[in-house]
Design an enzyme around this catalytic site. Structure first.
Site, PDB file in Angstrom:
ATOM      1  N   ALA A 142       0.619  -0.787  -0.150  1.00  0.00           N
ATOM      2  CA  ALA A 142      -0.350  -0.087   0.361  1.00  0.00           C
ATOM      3  C   ALA A 142       0.817   1.446   0.064  1.00  0.00           C
ATOM      4  O   ALA A 142       2.196   0.714   0.218  1.00  0.00           O
ATOM      5  CB  ALA A 142      -1.001  -0.110   1.286  1.00  0.00           C
ATOM      6  N   GLY A 193       0.166  -4.813   0.776  1.00  0.00           N
ATOM      7  CA  GLY A 193      -0.810  -5.270   0.351  1.00  0.00           C
ATOM      8  C   GLY A 193      -0.081  -5.535  -1.065  1.00  0.00           C
ATOM      9  O   GLY A 193      -1.688  -6.312  -1.283  1.00  0.00           O
ATOM     10  N   GLU A 211      -0.407  -9.524  -0.139  1.00  0.00           N
ATOM     11  CA  GLU A 211      -1.615  -9.599   0.291  1.00  0.00           C
ATOM     12  C   GLU A 211      -3.111  -9.950  -1.447  1.00  0.00           C
ATOM     13  O   GLU A 211      -4.228 -10.590  -1.020  1.00  0.00           O
ATOM     14  CB  GLU A 211      -2.955  -8.296   0.990  1.00  0.00           C
ATOM     15  CG  GLU A 211      -1.611  -8.356   2.503  1.00  0.00           C
ATOM     16  CD  GLU A 211      -2.101  -7.002   3.706  1.00  0.00           C
ATOM     17  OE1 GLU A 211      -1.793  -6.189   2.927  1.00  0.00           O
ATOM     18  OE2 GLU A 211      -3.268  -7.618   4.178  1.00  0.00           O
ATOM     19  N   GLU A 226       4.537  -4.820   7.478  1.00  0.00           N
ATOM     20  CA  GLU A 226       4.013  -4.048   7.740  1.00  0.00           C
ATOM     21  C   GLU A 226       4.535  -4.000   8.997  1.00  0.00           C
ATOM     22  O   GLU A 226       4.909  -2.409   9.847  1.00  0.00           O
ATOM     23  CB  GLU A 226       2.095  -4.686   8.095  1.00  0.00           C
ATOM     24  CG  GLU A 226       1.955  -3.869   6.509  1.00  0.00           C
ATOM     25  CD  GLU A 226       1.927  -5.698   5.584  1.00  0.00           C
ATOM     26  OE1 GLU A 226       2.486  -5.979   5.969  1.00  0.00           O
ATOM     27  OE2 GLU A 226       0.962  -5.208   4.879  1.00  0.00           O
TER      28      GLU A 226
HETATM   29  N1  CAA Z   1       4.202   3.043  -0.784  1.00  0.00           N
HETATM   30  C1  CAA Z   1       4.918   4.581  -1.868  1.00  0.00           C
HETATM   31  N2  CAA Z   1       5.884   4.206  -2.063  1.00  0.00           N
HETATM   32  C2  CAA Z   1       6.657   3.432  -2.086  1.00  0.00           C
HETATM   33  C3  CAA Z   1       6.260   2.451  -1.819  1.00  0.00           C
HETATM   34  C4  CAA Z   1       5.252   2.302  -0.627  1.00  0.00           C
HETATM   35  N3  CAA Z   1       4.872   0.904  -0.635  1.00  0.00           N
HETATM   36  N4  CAA Z   1       7.354   1.322  -2.058  1.00  0.00           N
HETATM   37  C5  CAA Z   1       8.311   1.958  -2.800  1.00  0.00           C
HETATM   38  N5  CAA Z   1       7.792   2.988  -3.202  1.00  0.00           N
HETATM   39  C6  CAA Z   1       8.086   4.147  -4.117  1.00  0.00           C
HETATM   40  C7  CAA Z   1       9.876   4.843  -2.914  1.00  0.00           C
HETATM   41  O1  CAA Z   1       9.344   5.787  -1.861  1.00  0.00           O
HETATM   42  C8  CAA Z   1      10.053   5.893  -4.277  1.00  0.00           C
HETATM   43  O2  CAA Z   1       9.828   6.551  -4.877  1.00  0.00           O
HETATM   44  P1  CAA Z   1      10.300   8.466  -4.817  1.00  0.00           P
HETATM   45  O3  CAA Z   1      11.438   8.138  -5.696  1.00  0.00           O
HETATM   46  O4  CAA Z   1       9.236   9.200  -5.411  1.00  0.00           O
HETATM   47  O5  CAA Z   1      11.145   8.105  -3.834  1.00  0.00           O
HETATM   48  C9  CAA Z   1       9.920   4.280  -5.453  1.00  0.00           C
HETATM   49  O6  CAA Z   1       9.441   3.748  -4.923  1.00  0.00           O
HETATM   50  C10 CAA Z   1      11.499   3.883  -5.449  1.00  0.00           C
HETATM   51  O7  CAA Z   1      11.453   2.614  -4.199  1.00  0.00           O
HETATM   52  P2  CAA Z   1      12.971   2.450  -3.748  1.00  0.00           P
HETATM   53  O8  CAA Z   1      13.463   3.926  -3.840  1.00  0.00           O
HETATM   54  O9  CAA Z   1      12.532   2.638  -2.053  1.00  0.00           O
HETATM   55  O10 CAA Z   1      13.476   1.551  -4.549  1.00  0.00           O
HETATM   56  P3  CAA Z   1      14.633   0.073  -3.665  1.00  0.00           P
HETATM   57  O11 CAA Z   1      15.035  -0.707  -4.619  1.00  0.00           O
HETATM   58  O12 CAA Z   1      16.046   1.256  -3.049  1.00  0.00           O
HETATM   59  O13 CAA Z   1      14.151  -0.631  -2.813  1.00  0.00           O
HETATM   60  C11 CAA Z   1      11.550  -1.235  -1.381  1.00  0.00           C
HETATM   61  C12 CAA Z   1      12.765  -1.099  -2.903  1.00  0.00           C
HETATM   62  C13 CAA Z   1      13.251  -2.860  -0.937  1.00  0.00           C
HETATM   63  C14 CAA Z   1      10.782  -2.508  -2.124  1.00  0.00           C
HETATM   64  C15 CAA Z   1      11.657   0.043  -0.627  1.00  0.00           C
HETATM   65  O14 CAA Z   1      10.931   0.816  -2.048  1.00  0.00           O
HETATM   66  C16 CAA Z   1      10.125  -0.946   0.287  1.00  0.00           C
HETATM   67  O15 CAA Z   1      10.845  -1.392   1.552  1.00  0.00           O
HETATM   68  N6  CAA Z   1       9.140  -0.147  -0.003  1.00  0.00           N
HETATM   69  C17 CAA Z   1       7.759  -0.227   1.323  1.00  0.00           C
HETATM   70  C18 CAA Z   1       8.332  -1.693   0.812  1.00  0.00           C
HETATM   71  C19 CAA Z   1       6.668  -1.891   2.232  1.00  0.00           C
HETATM   72  O16 CAA Z   1       6.999  -1.472   3.419  1.00  0.00           O
HETATM   73  N7  CAA Z   1       5.289  -2.257   1.780  1.00  0.00           N
HETATM   74  C20 CAA Z   1       4.405  -2.159   2.711  1.00  0.00           C
HETATM   75  C21 CAA Z   1       3.550  -1.137   2.722  1.00  0.00           C
HETATM   76  S1  CAA Z   1       2.154  -1.222   4.273  1.00  0.00           S
HETATM   77  C22 CAA Z   1       1.384  -2.493   4.055  1.00  0.00           C
HETATM   78  O17 CAA Z   1       0.604  -2.742   2.806  1.00  0.00           O
HETATM   79  C23 CAA Z   1      -0.112  -1.916   4.347  1.00  0.00           C
HETATM   80  C24 CAA Z   1      -1.632  -2.565   4.294  1.00  0.00           C
HETATM   81  O18 CAA Z   1      -1.462  -3.711   4.551  1.00  0.00           O
HETATM   82  C25 CAA Z   1      -2.929  -2.362   4.067  1.00  0.00           C
END
Ligand code: CAA
Length: 256
Positions: free
Chosen positions: A64, A109, A112, A132
């Protein structure tokens, strides 16, 4: 559709989550589009198998949208989870067979959504997890419940409580994904499975999906009753007469 791309060949639809610059993270607008697609657009297509994948070679869906979620209050988060869960329930309850083609990160998400699909095929570069707790929340689109049903309580607890990401082979070993393959073979494999399904009686495939999905939360007695009813429903179809007649006549069946 702004964040989704849909194309179809011979009753196999390909839905691409198309927000590559954010690793296909699910924001509110994207979720609304997905809900509308599953509820209103898909039923008007002649789709029997739907492959869902992420744009680009890096991510299926990285979760998400954290940047959007960070601003929500707890009532808004409840609504956001409602929407995510509604989509996962739609994926499970549609007759169409769904294949998640996990082509990179499937986190939060994203995993999921994949868990709500009928099969998960993963590329070798895939990373799967529910991170999460590292953000101060827990999965809210069905992850805790569907993961435990997929891999068992202990493994689900370990993945959810550590927030660890696992690779595709580890995911295969715990039964989280069906198959692992090189990224450049992922779509071919999905289409091959779709074509194999198209050879079967679709009316029977949909009853099998109902029986497995709806039976999994029932007692064995109730689940067997459900299975019996679904099996009997198949007997109201022209497909079962054709399938059995074709067997007896030693020819290939021509299903509707
Ligand atoms: N939400 C918003 N933006 C996201 C995102 C997310 N979940 N995942 C990646 N992005 C964005 C980054 O912010 C970045 O944008 P900018 O260039 O504008 O900064 C772009 O995508 C590229 O990402 P990274 O630079 O971080 O890429 P990376 O290769 O260094 O890392 C990654 C990749 C390990 C997937 C890392 O992006 C990451 O950890 N993302 C988040 C993963 C996460 O925690 N997901 C769970 C979300 S919570 C959820 O889903 C709740 C639920 O169940 C309801």
């Amino acid at each position: 559709m702004e964040h989704l791309k849909f194309e179809q060949t011979n009753q196999t639809g390909l839905l691409t989550i198309n927000r590559e610059q954010a690793l296909n993270a699910l924001n509110h607008d994207l979720l609304l589009e997905l809900e509308d697609f599953l509820q209103n657009t898909l039923p008007q297509q002649d789709t029997r198998v739907l492959i869902i994948t992420g744009a680009g070679a890096k991510a299926f869906i990285a979760g998400a949208d954290i940047k959007q979620m960070q601003k929500l209050n707890h009532f808004e988060m409840l609504k956001f989870c409602d929407l995510g869960q509604k989509i996962s329930i739609l994926l499970e309850s549609i007759d169409v067979v769904t294949i998640a083609a996990v082509n990179g990160y499937a986190l939060g998400g994203g995993l999921e959504i994949a868990l709500a699909c009928d099969f998960i095929y993963a590329s070798e570069n895939a990373k799967l997890g529910l991170p999460e707790v590292s953000l101060g929340l827990i999965p809210g689109f069905g992850g805790t419940q569907r993961l435990l049903r997929a891999v068992g309580t202990r493994r689900a607890k370990e993945l959810v409580m550590t927030g660890n990401q696992i690779n595709a082979v580890e995911a295969l070993n715990i039964g989280l994904v069906n198959k692992v393959m090189p990224l450049n073979e992922l779509m071919d494999n999905c289409y091959k499975t779709a074509n194999r399904i198209h050879k079967n009686a679709f009316s029977a495939v949909t009853q099998a999906k109902r029986s497995i999905n709806n039976g999994s939360a029932l007692s064995i007695r109730d689940a067997l009753e459900l299975e019996k009813q679904c099996c009997a429903v198949c007997f109201a179809s022209v497909d079962r007469l054709e399938g059995m007649t074709a067997f007896i006549e030693k020819r290939a069946a021509q299903f509707a």
